[in-house]
Design an enzyme around this catalytic site. Sequence first.
Site, mmCIF file in Angstrom:
data_model
loop_
_atom_site.group_PDB
_atom_site.id
_atom_site.type_symbol
_atom_site.label_atom_id
_atom_site.label_comp_id
_atom_site.label_asym_id
_atom_site.label_seq_id
_atom_site.Cartn_x
_atom_site.Cartn_y
_atom_site.Cartn_z
ATOM 1 C CG ASN A 9 -1.939 1.093 1.230
ATOM 2 O OD1 ASN A 9 -1.824 2.060 0.482
ATOM 3 N ND2 ASN A 9 -2.928 0.981 2.093
ATOM 4 N NE ARG A 92 -4.354 3.622 -1.881
ATOM 5 C CZ ARG A 92 -3.848 4.785 -1.518
ATOM 6 N NH1 ARG A 92 -2.615 4.860 -1.048
ATOM 7 N NH2 ARG A 92 -4.545 5.886 -1.629
ATOM 8 C CG HIS A 180 -9.600 7.823 0.094
ATOM 9 N ND1 HIS A 180 -9.864 9.169 0.125
ATOM 10 C CD2 HIS A 180 -8.288 7.688 0.426
ATOM 11 C CE1 HIS A 180 -8.778 9.837 0.457
ATOM 12 N NE2 HIS A 180 -7.801 8.952 0.646
ATOM 13 C CG LEU A 208 -12.484 12.425 8.046
ATOM 14 C CD1 LEU A 208 -13.032 13.118 9.280
ATOM 15 C CD2 LEU A 208 -12.716 13.262 6.797
ATOM 16 N NE ARG A 240 -3.478 14.829 -1.468
ATOM 17 C CZ ARG A 240 -4.017 13.612 -1.385
ATOM 18 N NH1 ARG A 240 -4.958 13.244 -2.241
ATOM 19 N NH2 ARG A 240 -3.636 12.773 -0.441
ATOM 20 N N GLY A 329 -10.078 10.191 11.259
ATOM 21 C CA GLY A 329 -11.420 9.755 11.631
ATOM 22 C C GLY A 329 -11.434 8.740 12.753
ATOM 23 C CD GLU A 378 -6.458 2.352 2.225
ATOM 24 O OE1 GLU A 378 -6.965 3.260 1.550
ATOM 25 O OE2 GLU A 378 -5.330 2.437 2.765
#
Length: 396
Positions: A9, A92, A180, A208, A240, A329, A378
């Site tokens: 990842n 990924r 995502h 988040l 960003r 998050g 992920e």
Amino acid sequence: MSDTVLVLNSGSSSIKFGLFEISAVEPRLLCKGLLDEHEAKPRLVVKSPAGEDLFETWSEAPDADGGHLFADVLAFIDDRFGGHHLRAVGHRIVHGGPDYSGPVALTDDVIGKLKALTPLAPLHQPRCLAPIRALAAIRPALRQIACFDTAFHHGLAPPASRFAIPRRYEERGVRRYGFHGLSFEYVAGRLAEIAPELIAKRTVIAHLGNGASLCALRNGRSVDTTMGLTPLDGLVMGTRCGTIDPGVLLYLQQHEKISIEDVQHLLYHQSGLLGVSGISADMRTLLASGEIDARDAVDLFTFRAAQQVAMMATTLGGLDCLVFTGGIGEHAKEIRSAIGERLAWMGVRIDAAANEETRERISGSDSAVDVLVIATNEELTIARHCAALLQQGHPN
């Protein structure tokens, strides 16, 4: 001999990885680690699933493709898990463009198509593709599989997928893709396990972190998201900008005389939390700071997040469930609380004690919206996709 897959990842300055046994119905984590290329001496750390240190090494100098560190990872796997058969490496890949709606075996043709998408994700796509080249040089016979962050949103349809520009550009692939997706896919699956009654309802997942986006979920499928053609749009992120008036970009180029390359660098590397605060892109640093500029950055982050949750709710026709995931998050209770307060008009009520303890369900008894915290994974999602593709007997 049981089969395994190595999952990579790739992030902007580090690569998380996990080795999974895939012989059973559900992939089982054997070890996990980090290739950290942020420091002067790139570092490899391998841990057990419980977090115990298994292996650690440093490189004396940065390597353009990290090849020697990948060789160290493979050597460790051979030494420690030699009784297993490494079937493939799963990657990924941030952008799959219009062609890829699911995992695919990596061939020269596929890699060429993915490289051509670099302008749509210049910060991410090269980082995702570099390990593929490095591993191919080390073990050319080892299968490699791409799993895409855009795939979960592949079914987005107009008007959610459309920009208000001449249609000839949409026909060339200029549309909203969303990102995502591997995280959203995992969280949607966990939500179905935790609260099956919620999966058919109107849900917004808030991923988040240093990168951040929202996904509007109906019946387990993405129907809208805050990122668009590139991973720049939507929420305020670490470095960003998120949503911005296109006129700002024209102004910077025409009147500030900033080159296109410098504008790109500004939007990807110098904006977001870092740009507003002038202190850090790390939410933990900003929350601990007493500086006004740090508070302003946090305030903008929560303002934009709540604003765009409401936007996703408009697509869904209401809001029944809000899920927090991602590094911020999952761990920043102050951010969850602030976003919840901004959404109080929608019936969101967060229980202070549950939020403080980061329980799975943090909504109050008087909340009209179920609010949950679900840790994303992920790497497991990628392992599942790889296992499924390998079980199909794909030759590559």
